[in-house]
Design a protein around this motif. Structure first.
Motif, PDB file in Angstrom:
ATOM      1  N   GLU A 150      43.548 -93.267  81.041  1.00  8.34           N
ATOM      2  CA  GLU A 150      43.982 -92.589  79.825  1.00  8.34           C
ATOM      3  C   GLU A 150      45.313 -91.880  80.030  1.00  8.34           C
ATOM      4  N   TRP A 151      45.583 -91.541  81.270  1.00  3.22           N
ATOM      5  CA  TRP A 151      46.830 -90.842  81.581  1.00  3.22           C
ATOM      6  C   TRP A 151      48.011 -91.808  81.606  1.00  3.22           C
ATOM      7  N   LEU A 152      47.730 -93.054  81.960  1.00  2.00           N
ATOM      8  CA  LEU A 152      48.758 -94.038  82.279  1.00  2.00           C
ATOM      9  C   LEU A 152      49.871 -94.161  81.241  1.00  2.00           C
ATOM     10  N   PRO A 153      49.543 -94.311  79.932  1.00  2.00           N
ATOM     11  CA  PRO A 153      50.634 -94.559  78.982  1.00  2.00           C
ATOM     12  C   PRO A 153      51.711 -93.471  79.012  1.00  2.00           C
ATOM     13  N   GLU A 154      51.293 -92.211  79.005  1.00  2.00           N
ATOM     14  CA  GLU A 154      52.276 -91.131  78.928  1.00  2.00           C
ATOM     15  C   GLU A 154      52.666 -90.604  80.305  1.00  2.00           C
ATOM     16  N   CYS A 155      51.650 -90.304  81.106  1.00  2.07           N
ATOM     17  CA  CYS A 155      51.891 -89.791  82.453  1.00  2.07           C
ATOM     18  C   CYS A 155      52.580 -88.435  82.464  1.00  2.07           C
ATOM     19  N   ALA A 156      52.182 -87.565  81.540  1.00  8.64           N
ATOM     20  CA  ALA A 156      52.696 -86.196  81.571  1.00  8.64           C
ATOM     21  C   ALA A 156      51.912 -85.411  82.605  1.00  8.64           C
ATOM     22  N   ARG A 157      52.648 -84.834  83.542  1.00  7.12           N
ATOM     23  CA  ARG A 157      52.006 -84.190  84.686  1.00  7.12           C
ATOM     24  C   ARG A 157      50.917 -83.203  84.294  1.00  7.12           C
ATOM     25  N   GLY A 158      51.204 -82.348  83.317  1.00  9.62           N
ATOM     26  CA  GLY A 158      50.274 -81.282  82.971  1.00  9.62           C
ATOM     27  C   GLY A 158      48.961 -81.754  82.389  1.00  9.62           C
ATOM     28  N   GLU A 159      48.926 -83.011  81.903  1.00  7.32           N
ATOM     29  CA  GLU A 159      47.736 -83.436  81.187  1.00  7.32           C
ATOM     30  C   GLU A 159      46.659 -84.052  82.079  1.00  7.32           C
ATOM     31  N   LEU A 160      47.037 -84.443  83.277  1.00  3.80           N
ATOM     32  CA  LEU A 160      46.075 -85.138  84.132  1.00  3.80           C
ATOM     33  C   LEU A 160      44.847 -84.293  84.455  1.00  3.80           C
ATOM     34  N   PRO A 161      45.011 -83.004  84.823  1.00  2.00           N
ATOM     35  CA  PRO A 161      43.808 -82.201  85.105  1.00  2.00           C
ATOM     36  C   PRO A 161      42.853 -82.149  83.923  1.00  2.00           C
ATOM     37  N   ALA A 162      43.376 -81.963  82.729  1.00  2.00           N
ATOM     38  CA  ALA A 162      42.512 -81.888  81.547  1.00  2.00           C
ATOM     39  C   ALA A 162      41.763 -83.207  81.350  1.00  2.00           C
ATOM     40  N   LEU A 163      42.463 -84.320  81.529  1.00  2.00           N
ATOM     41  CA  LEU A 163      41.823 -85.626  81.368  1.00  2.00           C
ATOM     42  C   LEU A 163      40.711 -85.808  82.387  1.00  2.00           C
ATOM     43  N   LEU A 164      40.978 -85.361  83.616  1.00  2.00           N
ATOM     44  CA  LEU A 164      39.959 -85.502  84.648  1.00  2.00           C
ATOM     45  C   LEU A 164      38.734 -84.644  84.323  1.00  2.00           C
ATOM     46  N   ARG A 165      38.978 -83.425  83.858  1.00  2.00           N
ATOM     47  CA  ARG A 165      37.858 -82.563  83.467  1.00  2.00           C
ATOM     48  C   ARG A 165      37.033 -83.221  82.369  1.00  2.00           C
ATOM     49  N   ARG A 166      37.739 -83.758  81.386  1.00  2.00           N
ATOM     50  CA  ARG A 166      37.028 -84.384  80.269  1.00  2.00           C
ATOM     51  C   ARG A 166      36.209 -85.577  80.773  1.00  2.00           C
ATOM     52  N   SER A 167      36.828 -86.362  81.638  1.00  2.00           N
ATOM     53  CA  SER A 167      36.128 -87.533  82.172  1.00  2.00           C
ATOM     54  C   SER A 167      34.868 -87.104  82.916  1.00  2.00           C
ATOM     55  N   CYS A 168      35.004 -86.055  83.717  1.00  2.00           N
ATOM     56  CA  CYS A 168      33.849 -85.589  84.488  1.00  2.00           C
ATOM     57  C   CYS A 168      32.753 -85.022  83.582  1.00  2.00           C
ATOM     58  N   SER A 169      33.167 -84.329  82.534  1.00  2.00           N
ATOM     59  CA  SER A 169      32.147 -83.746  81.649  1.00  2.00           C
ATOM     60  C   SER A 169      31.510 -84.810  80.754  1.00  2.00           C
ATOM     61  N   SER A 170      32.079 -85.999  80.749  1.00  2.00           N
ATOM     62  CA  SER A 170      31.470 -87.097  79.984  1.00  2.00           C
ATOM     63  C   SER A 170      30.457 -87.871  80.810  1.00  2.00           C
ATOM     64  N   MET A 171      30.346 -87.531  82.091  1.00  2.00           N
ATOM     65  CA  MET A 171      29.471 -88.296  82.978  1.00  2.00           C
ATOM     66  C   MET A 171      28.017 -88.206  82.533  1.00  2.00           C
ATOM     67  N   ALA A 172      27.527 -86.980  82.316  1.00  2.00           N
ATOM     68  CA  ALA A 172      26.116 -86.819  81.940  1.00  2.00           C
ATOM     69  C   ALA A 172      25.799 -87.490  80.598  1.00  2.00           C
ATOM     70  N   PRO A 173      26.615 -87.244  79.548  1.00  2.00           N
ATOM     71  CA  PRO A 173      26.329 -87.912  78.277  1.00  2.00           C
ATOM     72  C   PRO A 173      26.342 -89.434  78.380  1.00  2.00           C
ATOM     73  N   ALA A 174      27.194 -89.966  79.256  1.00  2.00           N
ATOM     74  CA  ALA A 174      27.299 -91.424  79.381  1.00  2.00           C
ATOM     75  C   ALA A 174      25.960 -92.049  79.769  1.00  2.00           C
ATOM     76  N   LEU A 175      25.201 -91.323  80.608  1.00  2.00           N
ATOM     77  CA  LEU A 175      23.937 -91.877  81.096  1.00  2.00           C
ATOM     78  C   LEU A 175      22.919 -92.078  79.975  1.00  2.00           C
ATOM     79  N   THR A 176      23.042 -91.308  78.906  1.00  2.00           N
ATOM     80  CA  THR A 176      22.066 -91.414  77.806  1.00  2.00           C
ATOM     81  C   THR A 176      22.656 -92.120  76.589  1.00  2.00           C
ATOM     82  N   LEU A 177      23.757 -92.827  76.810  1.00  2.00           N
ATOM     83  CA  LEU A 177      24.421 -93.540  75.719  1.00  2.00           C
ATOM     84  C   LEU A 177      23.469 -94.564  75.087  1.00  2.00           C
ATOM     85  N   GLU A 178      23.525 -94.652  73.752  1.00  2.00           N
ATOM     86  CA  GLU A 178      22.665 -95.615  73.037  1.00  2.00           C
ATOM     87  C   GLU A 178      23.493 -96.811  72.576  1.00  2.00           C
ATOM     88  N   ALA A 179      22.843 -97.940  72.489  1.00  2.00           N
ATOM     89  CA  ALA A 179      23.549 -99.161  72.070  1.00  2.00           C
ATOM     90  C   ALA A 179      23.836 -99.124  70.571  1.00  2.00           C
TER      91      ALA A 179
END
Lengths: 207, 207
Positions: free
Chosen positions: B178-207
């Motif tokens: 998600e960072w790749l297109p823009e690659c703004a330095r300041g945004e990478l930590p936020a993206l990583l946090r968001r990705s990590c906080s999506s881990m638990a919800p991902a496990l219960t994802l419904e089709a």
DNA sequence: GCAAAAGTGCCACAGTGTGGCGTTAGCTCC
DNA sequence: GGAGCTAACGCCACACTGTGGCACTTTTGC
């Protein structure tokens, strides 16, 4: 990039009808079988491609019309597995928790693979474990399958879908690692189930 | 396999003291910098190694004493990142939820990388996205780092630990995508946090 | 039968990575 | 500051992988 137009590897049609196709398939299988056996004896990196060509009595040109690379032929069993998995998943009913859908499709796939495949798969895993180059190719192939899965299982939340698929493939690889020493056919489904059911607890692991 | 005794790549000592070491490091950096620039222009597969050697005015023999392969030099930025990550994690206090420890160490690592690295990392990511061969090597390197992490973070339940680490690295790669297109330095930590906080919800994802 | 098409073998070549060996340049000790 | 030592380098030759060109054989479809 592209879905492979007339590309080597992966013969999609179910049953070859013409004599020519059956003949080509025979040399493909002979190459794949001999490759696993030969690489298993002398190591993947330690076996020149010429040794394989000599044994199967095929020219280098012909080999590269059937396989993209030396790694490709060694990973035939792996590619067969994921090819079948995509077929199974395509035909499966996709409802309920996605994690269960992914797991169920793999269990069905494992049940569908024949005895011959179960003979060739464990040696292939050992080749992968011994050769970093092969491991890289195998991981890359998994990544391609994952992209295909994301494409097929359209879901509103792109990020969560990708994460779930990454998790599932990771759980699969963990199950394989535990299966590797023994490689008893009947135990793989149980190991995969256990690996999948460890996913949620893993997230809350304490140091 | 082994921790690398006098192996190419990865100069562990912090600051080179002798003139000889600084000179060697200069050619290493010249090779790495020029490689990213050159491969970025003409593509990784489309650029012969000789083009790089000619530009940096280094013999092939010298190149291979500094880097294991053409892929190795292209992935210098990636290897620096994970090298720093392992350092940071080694010095960090490991208590509380392991997922937070892994995430925290990466946030610290991202903060520690200098401007020069942030210039070279995005082009490297684009090279990886464009070349399957490079992607395979990058994935393989990640796998090696993961093994090292499992070794360091000794924990009773081996399977859950491995899964958690696999999950974290997967989340990291998703954040990068998600960072790749823009690659703004300041945004990478936020993206990583968001990705990590999506881990638990991902496990219960419904089709 | 016969022509088109697909498959194969042989040859030559580009590119990557390695080993040997003589030579240069930096380090060390006096 | 000079002599010897050693790490690093350049050059040469080689093995291996993968590709393109072209002639030849086999299969297929008419």
């Amino acid at each position: 990039m592209m879905p492979s137009s007339s590309a080597p590897s992966a013969p999609s049609p179910g049953q070859p009808t013409t004599l020519r196709e059956r003949k080509k398939l025979r040399t493909r299988q002979a190459l794949a079988d001999t490759a696993v056996a030969l690489f298993g004896e002398r190591g993947f990196d330690g076996t020149p491609l010429d040794a394989l060509l000599e044994q199967v009595e095929v020219s280098r040109r012909t080999f590269f019309r059937n396989f993209r690379s030396k790694e490709d032929v060694a990973l035939t069993a792996v590619k067969q597995l994921w090819g079948t998995y995509l077929d199974v998943l395509g035909a499966a009913e996709k409802s309920g928790p996605l994690a269960d859908v992914l797991l169920g499709a793999m269990l069905t796939t494992l049940d569908r693979m024949d005895e011959d495949w179960y003979r060739r798969f464990p040696p292939t895993l050992r080749l992968i474990a011994d050769s970093p180059a092969l491991d890289g190719h195998a991981l890359r192939h998994c990544a391609e399958v994952q992209e295909e899965l994301v494409r097929r299982l359209g879901v509103p939340d792109r990020l969560e879908l990708r994460l779930l698929i990454e998790f599932f493939v990771a759980a699969w690889r963990c199950a394989l690692d535990e299966w590797l020493p023994e490689c008893a056919r009947g135990e793989l489904p149980a190991l995969l189930r256990r690996s999948c059911s460890s996913m949620a607890p893993a997230l809350t692991l304490e140091a």
